[in-house]
Design a protein around this motif. Sequence first.
Motif, mmCIF file in Angstrom:
data_model
loop_
_atom_site.group_PDB
_atom_site.id
_atom_site.type_symbol
_atom_site.label_atom_id
_atom_site.label_comp_id
_atom_site.label_asym_id
_atom_site.label_seq_id
_atom_site.Cartn_x
_atom_site.Cartn_y
_atom_site.Cartn_z
ATOM 1 N N UNK A 298 1.205 -1.196 -0.395
ATOM 2 C CA UNK A 298 0.057 0.317 0.197
ATOM 3 C C UNK A 298 0.510 1.508 0.284
ATOM 4 N N UNK A 299 2.175 1.367 0.583
ATOM 5 C CA UNK A 299 3.471 2.142 -0.024
ATOM 6 C C UNK A 299 2.247 3.393 -1.221
ATOM 7 N N UNK A 300 2.170 3.166 -3.084
ATOM 8 C CA UNK A 300 2.384 4.203 -3.215
ATOM 9 C C UNK A 300 1.015 4.732 -3.981
ATOM 10 N N UNK A 301 0.290 3.736 -2.737
ATOM 11 C CA UNK A 301 -1.031 4.060 -3.036
ATOM 12 C C UNK A 301 -1.567 5.247 -1.988
ATOM 13 N N UNK A 302 -0.349 4.607 -0.565
ATOM 14 C CA UNK A 302 -0.658 6.134 0.342
ATOM 15 C C UNK A 302 0.255 6.958 -0.167
ATOM 16 N N UNK A 303 1.298 7.255 -0.748
ATOM 17 C CA UNK A 303 1.761 8.917 -1.087
ATOM 18 C C UNK A 303 1.369 9.567 -2.437
ATOM 19 N N UNK A 304 -0.031 8.230 -2.968
ATOM 20 C CA UNK A 304 -0.481 8.539 -4.173
ATOM 21 C C UNK A 304 -2.015 10.714 -3.185
ATOM 22 N N UNK A 305 -2.883 8.885 -2.035
ATOM 23 C CA UNK A 305 -3.745 9.892 -1.239
ATOM 24 C C UNK A 305 -3.210 10.860 -0.734
ATOM 25 N N UNK A 314 -3.917 12.484 11.053
ATOM 26 C CA UNK A 314 -3.166 10.596 11.919
ATOM 27 C C UNK A 314 -2.777 10.196 11.189
ATOM 28 N N UNK A 315 -1.663 9.305 10.675
ATOM 29 C CA UNK A 315 -1.155 8.261 9.209
ATOM 30 C C UNK A 315 -0.843 7.138 10.615
ATOM 31 N N UNK A 316 -1.843 6.009 10.651
ATOM 32 C CA UNK A 316 -1.129 5.510 11.580
ATOM 33 C C UNK A 316 -0.944 3.629 10.150
ATOM 34 N N UNK A 317 0.280 3.406 10.482
ATOM 35 C CA UNK A 317 0.968 2.482 9.206
ATOM 36 C C UNK A 317 1.634 1.815 10.193
ATOM 37 N N UNK A 318 2.182 0.424 9.574
ATOM 38 C CA UNK A 318 3.232 0.407 9.648
ATOM 39 C C UNK A 318 4.763 0.222 8.652
ATOM 40 N N UNK A 319 5.485 -0.468 9.614
ATOM 41 C CA UNK A 319 6.506 0.008 9.143
ATOM 42 C C UNK A 319 7.451 -0.374 7.360
ATOM 43 N N UNK A 320 5.699 -1.593 7.401
ATOM 44 C CA UNK A 320 6.861 -2.526 5.991
ATOM 45 C C UNK A 320 6.191 -0.836 5.009
ATOM 46 N N UNK A 321 4.975 -0.240 5.082
ATOM 47 C CA UNK A 321 4.374 0.954 4.362
ATOM 48 C C UNK A 321 5.564 1.572 4.498
ATOM 49 N N UNK A 322 6.160 1.938 5.518
ATOM 50 C CA UNK A 322 6.661 3.240 5.847
ATOM 51 C C UNK A 322 8.057 2.984 5.590
ATOM 52 N N UNK A 323 9.322 1.737 5.126
ATOM 53 C CA UNK A 323 10.067 1.519 4.765
ATOM 54 C C UNK A 323 10.027 2.196 3.242
ATOM 55 N N UNK A 324 9.742 1.427 2.682
ATOM 56 C CA UNK A 324 9.344 1.448 1.340
ATOM 57 C C UNK A 324 8.619 2.732 0.908
#
Length: 328
Positions: A298-305, A314-324
């Motif tokens: 979901x990293x690309x989706x998060x960045x686009x939105x 407040x964005x609550x996310x995980x290390x997988x998305x954050x690092x990407x």
Amino acid sequence: MVAVVTKRYQILQYVSWMEPVGRRSLADQMHVSERIMRTDIDFLRQQGLLDSSKSGVVLTARGRDVFTSMDQFMNEMLGVQDSEKQLAERLGIDHVLIVPGDADQSARVLDDMGTALAQTMQVMLPLGEQIIAVMGGTTLARAASRMNFQLSAGRELTFVPARGGVGETVAIQANSVAAAMAQSTGGTYRVLYIPENVSEETYQPLLNEPSVKEVLALIDKSSVVIHSVGEALAMAERRRMSDDILQLLRDHHAVAEAFGTFFDAAGNVVYKIPKIGLRIKDLDQIPYVFAIAGGQSKAQAIQAYMQHAPKQTWLITDAGAAQSILMG
């Protein structure tokens, strides 16, 4: 806001170590003025977390429970604060919380993000009446199960769907998520039954229905919004959108969906579902906006939105998305 959460947690921590403790001693420990400490103690006392007597400040039974539940969460939050600051700056928003793991690898991470959401709301939301507008989806359905009655202590919570019905499995529709969150917290909820993918001529008359008008009025007064961010094609397929729309999304390289709006990687709007309820532009006027989405996929989706998200998000996310995102 992260600083505010941290400060209030640290006050509870110092009280748990030193109780009963005087206000001046707390102020000295935290290197703030006694006037500022009095304001913070008054807020926490109104929340039912602290009590004061001639002997000093002590944790209430509820305060002890809240502090215990926050302890591991805050240790994790403080440990990744640098990454959170970097990600918030990259996305152009004020607040980011990162939980360990990758939701693509373990569904348990969704539960941890839900716990982080519930704990942040517990600390940040004012007392009194709060109308909370929620979107649907698997992530929010899981988050609903992590909420508890502590959130409604001192608050009158009403959960409403942020937008009309969507063509998804009933259990993860916004109406169902609102009901589940109300059940978990002891709040109340309202439903909004509007069919998906109908023409404007069809849904305009529905706006005059008393039951619809009542819920729309509550949505307009919402002080809190909770939503997720989806991958464009996955969301379109889950909603059983037409082949023509699916092809349009592919042709325009759509990568993200939120509030029925589809975006490409540059944040350009590709397609909008005509729906009743909150729109992205309405979020600017809402004090508390929580976006919860994780997994490297979901990293690309998060960045686009996030190019359209209000700054107070407040964005609550995980290390997988954050690092990407940070390494991309």
